[in-house]
Enzyme design. Structure first.
Site, PDB file in Angstrom:
ATOM      1  N   GLY A   1       3.641   3.405 -22.062  1.00 49.45           N
ATOM      2  CA  GLY A   1       3.572   3.317 -20.610  1.00 49.45           C
ATOM      3  C   GLY A   1       2.184   2.950 -20.143  1.00 49.45           C
TER       4      GLY A   1
ATOM      5  N   PRO B   1      -1.444   3.146 -18.033  1.00 49.48           N
ATOM      6  CG  PRO B   1      -3.588   2.262 -18.277  1.00 49.48           C
ATOM      7  CD  PRO B   1      -2.163   1.856 -18.050  1.00 49.48           C
TER       8      PRO B   1
ATOM      9  CB  THR C   1       2.691   6.906 -16.936  1.00 47.11           C
ATOM     10  OG1 THR C   1       2.269   6.529 -18.249  1.00 47.11           O
ATOM     11  CG2 THR C   1       2.676   5.680 -16.036  1.00 47.11           C
TER      12      THR C   1
ATOM     13  CG  HIS D   1      -8.606 -13.622   8.509  1.00 54.92           C
ATOM     14  ND1 HIS D   1      -8.891 -14.775   7.834  1.00 54.92           N
ATOM     15  CD2 HIS D   1      -8.015 -12.803   7.591  1.00 54.92           C
ATOM     16  CE1 HIS D   1      -8.508 -14.669   6.571  1.00 54.92           C
ATOM     17  NE2 HIS D   1      -7.975 -13.461   6.396  1.00 54.92           N
ATOM     18  CD  GLU D   2      -7.456  -8.845   8.200  1.00 53.07           C
ATOM     19  OE1 GLU D   2      -6.287  -8.674   7.785  1.00 53.07           O
ATOM     20  OE2 GLU D   2      -8.383  -9.209   7.457  1.00 53.07           O
TER      21      GLU D   2
ATOM     22  CG  ASP E   1      -6.314 -13.948   2.422  1.00 54.34           C
ATOM     23  OD1 ASP E   1      -6.127 -12.868   1.842  1.00 54.34           O
ATOM     24  OD2 ASP E   1      -6.842 -14.049   3.540  1.00 54.34           O
TER      25      ASP E   1
END
Length: 651
Positions: free
Chosen positions: A207, A209, A211, A429-430, A505
Site C-alpha cells: 500500500g 505510505p 496507510t 484569475h481565481e 495550470d
C-alpha cells in the site's frame, strides 16, 4: 546495576588511586627539607648555628638559628636509638659555644617500612598489572563487538505489554479480515492442522505510505498475544560481506526460540529487490542477504509457528522468488480509505479528545478526500494544536477546517503585501477557474474560492467531488482541462494580457491532455493505443526515462492531438466566461471585498441557474465533498521561474 559497569568502574578507581599515590610520593619527596652530613652538622654546632635538635632513630631534624630546618643522618645502626647529645655538646665546647640540653629531644621512631615497600615496590606492579588487565578487557570487548556485528537488530515486543489490537486500526476492514486467519492460526493451530491446511508463511502488506502497514502488523501480534519482532529491511545490509546473511540467520533463530511469534520486516524492498540488477554484479552483499531470507522462509519446520509479515509500497521491484507460494504467497492490499473508512479513522484519532458538540465527523471526512490514515491523524493533531493556540477548551469545526486548509495549501500568509493591481489580477484569475468549473457539467462543485496567500500560492480555488469515484471519463477530463485554463482565459479576457500565475495550470492541463492521448486511448484520431514504454532501473527503484516505441510521424500526431484537446478546452472556457462575464465581475469584486467566498456564497451568484448536478445527473450535495478533489488552482506573482502549486491533499 550492570556488573560489567561495576568491574570497569572499580578498575578505573584502582588506577586513579595508584597514579595519585605516585604523584603524592613524588611531590612529597620534592618538598622534603635539606639534608646535610654529620661532619657539616658538627661544624655548625661549633659555630653556634644550631638552636634545636629532634632525634628519630638515626635521623636528626635540626632547626638553625635562622629558623631553617634540615635533616642529618647520624652514624649508627638503624633501629638502635643512640645518644648523640654528648657529641653535640662536645662539638659546641670545642668551638667555644654552648648547647642547651633542653633543646635536644628524642621521639620514638615508627616502623613504616611496609608503607615504603608498597609505595616503592608493590604499587608500580599493581599499576602495571591493572593497565594490562584493562587493555585485555578492552580487547575482549572489541572482540565481542565484532562477534555481535552479525547479530540481528530486531526489536522484540512481548505480548504481555500494552499492545495494539484490531480495534485501534480502522478503514481497512478487508485487510483485517484477511489477517484474522493468521491470528486464528497462532491462537488455535490445531484447528487448521486437523484439516491438513497450511497457513501462509508470509504475508506481504502492500500500500502507499501512510496507510498503516506497521500498525496493522502490530495489531495482528496484539490480537494473537505473541512476541513481535520488528526490523527494517535496511538494517540487514552493512558494508561488510556476510553481515546481512548472518543477521537474517540470527533473526530467524530468535524467532524459532520464541515461537509462536510474528516477524515484521518493514520496507522489505531494501533487500528484496530483483536479483541480477545490482551494481556489484550478481553476487553482491544485498543479494546474499536476500538469498538467506529465501532459504529461511522456505526452511521453516512445519511445527514452528513463525509467520513473517513484510511491508512495502514497491511490490513491482520485488524478486519473483520472494512472492512465490511458500514464501510471501498472500498479499494484503491497503489502499487509501474511502468515505466510510475515513469516518472510522477519524473516530479512532478523535477518541479521548475534547470535541465541540457541533462537530460532524462525516463532514470532516467528506472534506478530506484522498487522505491516508497518517494524513487524517495529522489533520486531527493540527486541529488540536490550532485550538490550543487559540486558548480553547474544545476543538471546534473551524479548527479542523483551518487545519485542512493548512495541509492542502500551506499556512496562511497574511503578512505578504500584495498591491491592489495584483490583487485584482488574482481575483479575476481565481474567479475564472470558479465560474468555468461551475458552468461545465462534469467539473466538481466549487467548495471555496480565496485570494488569501497560503504557502507559495497567492490564491486558490478548491473544487471537491460529491462522491467516491474510481473511474473518469473523457468528458470529465475535457471539462477539467477547461477549468484549469479558466484562470488564463480570464486574464486575457479582462486585461488583454497573461501572467506567470497560469504556468502551473498550463503544465497540469498539458500533462493531462498528453496522458489522454498516450495512456488512456482517448484520441479519436490515434485510437485506443498506448504510446511510450517507461524504463525503470530496478536497483535504483525509479523511472529513468521513457522508451519511445513510435515513429516520428506518430509523435507529430500525438502533439497535434494534445494541441487540439487544449485548444478545444481553451475555447470552451472562453465561451463560458464571455457568456457569464457579469458573474465573473461580481465574483471578482466579492473576492476583493471579502478575500474568501465559500460554497454557499458562491452558489448565490448563480441562483438564477439550475443547481449544479453531479456526473450522474443528480443534484450536487452542498458541503458534502468526498473523494479525489480537483487540485487547487493558484495565482502567483510574476517572477522568474514559477513554482508548482500545492496539491489539495498529500499524494
Amino acid at each position: 546495576m550492570n556488573p560489567r559497569f561495576m568491574r570497569n568502574g572499580l578498575l578505573m578507581l584502582v588506577l586513579v588511586m595508584g597514579v595519585s599515590a605516585l604523584l603524592y610520593t613524588w611531590f612529597a619527596g620534592s618538598s622534603a627539607p635539606e639534608s646535610v652530613g654529620w661532619g657539616t652538622f658538627l661544624d655548625r654546632v661549633s659555630q653556634g648555628q644550631v638552636s634545636k635538635v629532634v632525634q628519630k632513630d638515626v635521623t636528626l631534624t635540626v632547626t638553625g638559628t635562622d629558623n631553617k630546618t634540615y635533616t642529618v643522618i647520624a652514624p649508627g645502626v638503624p633501629g638502635v636509638n643512640a645518644d648523640y647529645l654528648k657529641d653535640i655538646q662536645a662539638a659546641a665546647e670545642a668551638g667555644g659555644t654552648t648547647f642547651d640540653q633542653s633543646n635536644y629531644s628524642v621521639e620514638r621512631a615508627e616502623d613504616n617500612s611496609w608503607i615504603g615497600l608498597v609505595l616503592t615496590g608493590l604499587l608500580p606492579l599493581l599499576i602495571i598489572g591493572g593497565f594490562i588487565y584493562f587493555m585485555m578487557r578492552q580487547a575482549q570487548g572489541t572482540n565481542n563487538q565484532a562477534l555481535s556485528f552479525g547479530k540481528s537488530r530486531a526489536r522484540m515486543f512481548l505480548g504481555n505489554k500494552q499492545v495494539v489490537t484490531f480495534a485501534d486500526v480502522a478503514g481497512v476492514d478487508e485487510a483485517k479480515t484477511e489477517l484474522q486467519e493468521v491470528v486464528e492460526f497462532l491462537k488455535f493451530p490445531e484447528k487448521f492442522n486437523t484439516l491438513g491446511a497450511r497457513i501462509p508463511r508470509g504475508v506481504l502488506l502492500v500500500g502507499p505510505p501512510g496507510t498503516g502497514k506497521p500498525l496493522l502488523a502490530r495489531a495482528v501480534a496484539g490480537e494473537a498475544g505473541v512476541p513481535f519482532f520488528s526490523i527494517s529491511g535496511s538494517e540487514f545490509v552493512e558494508m561488510f560481506v556476510g553481515v546481512g546473511a548472518s543477521r537474517v540467520r540470527d533473526l530467524f533463530d530468535q524467532a524459532k526460540r520464541n515461537s509462536p511469534c510474528i516477524v515484521f520486516v518493514d520496507e522489505i524492498d531494501a533487500v528484496g529487490r530483483q536479483r541480477g540488477a545490482g551494481l556489484g554484479g550478481s553476487h553482491d552483499e544485498r543479494e546474499q542477504t536476500l538469498n538467506q531470507i529465501l532459504v529461511e522462509m522456505d526452511g521453516f519446520d512445519t511445527n514452528t509457528n513463525v509467520i513473517v509479515v513484510a511491508a512495502t509500497n514497491r511490490p513491482d521491484v520485488l524478486d519473483p522468488a520472494l512472492l512465490r507460494p511458500g514464501r510471501f504467497d498472500r498479499q494484503v492490499i491497503l489502499d487509501r480509505p474511502d468515505m466510510k473508512g475515513r469516518v472510522a479513522i477519524l473516530k479512532v484519532h478523535t477518541k479521548g479528545k475534547p470535541l465541540d458538540k457541533a462537530i460532524s465527523i462525516e463532514e470532516i471526512a467528506r472534506q478530506s478526500p484522498g487522505f491516508s490514515g497518517a494524513d487524517l491523524a495529522h489533520l486531527v493533531n493540527e486541529g488540536a494544536i490550532l485550538a490550543a493556540r487559540r486558548n480553547r477548551k474544545v476543538i471546534g469545526m473551524t479548527d479542523f477546517q483551518e487545519a485542512l486548509e493548512r495541509i492542502v495549501a500551506g499556512p496562511e500568509r497574511k503578512s505578504r503585501v500584495i498591491s491592489d493591481a495584483e490583487k485584482l489580477i488574482i481575483a479575476y484569475h481565481e474567479g475564472g477557474h470558479a465560474v468555468v468549473q461551475r458552468i461545465l457539467p462534469k467539473c466538481d462543485p466549487v467548495n471555496k474560492v480565496t485570494i488569501i496567500s497560503r504557502g507559495m500560492a497567492l490564491g486558490y480555488t478548491m473544487a471537491l467531488p460529491t462522491e467516491d469515484r474510481y473511474l473518469q471519463s473523457k468528458s470529465e477530463f475535457e471539462d477539467k482541462i477547461a477549468g484549469l485554463l479558466g484562470g488564463n482565459v480570464s486574464e486575457r479576457l479582462i486585461f488583454g494580457d497573461t501572467t506567470t500565475g497560469s504556468s502551473n495550470d498550463i503544465e497540469k492541463a498539458t500533462n493531462l491532455a498528453r496522458r489522454m492521448v498516450t495512456e488512456f486511448g482517448m484520441s479519436d484520431r490515434l485510437g485506443p493505443l498506448a504510446f511510450g514504454k517507461r524504463d525503470e532501473l530496478v536497483f535504483l527503484g525509479r523511472e529513468i526515462g521513457e522508451q519511445r516505441n513510435y515513429s516520428d510521424e506518430i509523435a507529430k500526431q500525438i502533439d497535434e492531438e494534445v494541441r487540439a484537446i487544449i485548444d478545444r478546452a481553451y475555447e470552451r472556457a472562453r465561451q463560458v466566461l464571455e457568456t457569464h462575464r457579469d458573474r465573473l465581475d461580481n465574483l471578482a469584486q466579492k473576492l476583493i471585498a471579502e478575500e474568501t467566498v465559500d460554497g454557499e456564497a458562491f452558489e448565490s451568484l448563480f441562483s438564477d441557474l439550475p443547481p449544479k448536478e453531479d456526473i450522474h445527473g443528480l443534484p450536487a450535495r452542498r458541503h458534502l465533498p468526498p473523494e479525489e478533489p480537483s487540485e487547487p488552482t493558484t495565482e502567483r506573482k510574476p517572477e522568474g521561474k514559477p513554482k508548482s502549486s500545492p496539491a489539495p491533499h498529500p499524494a
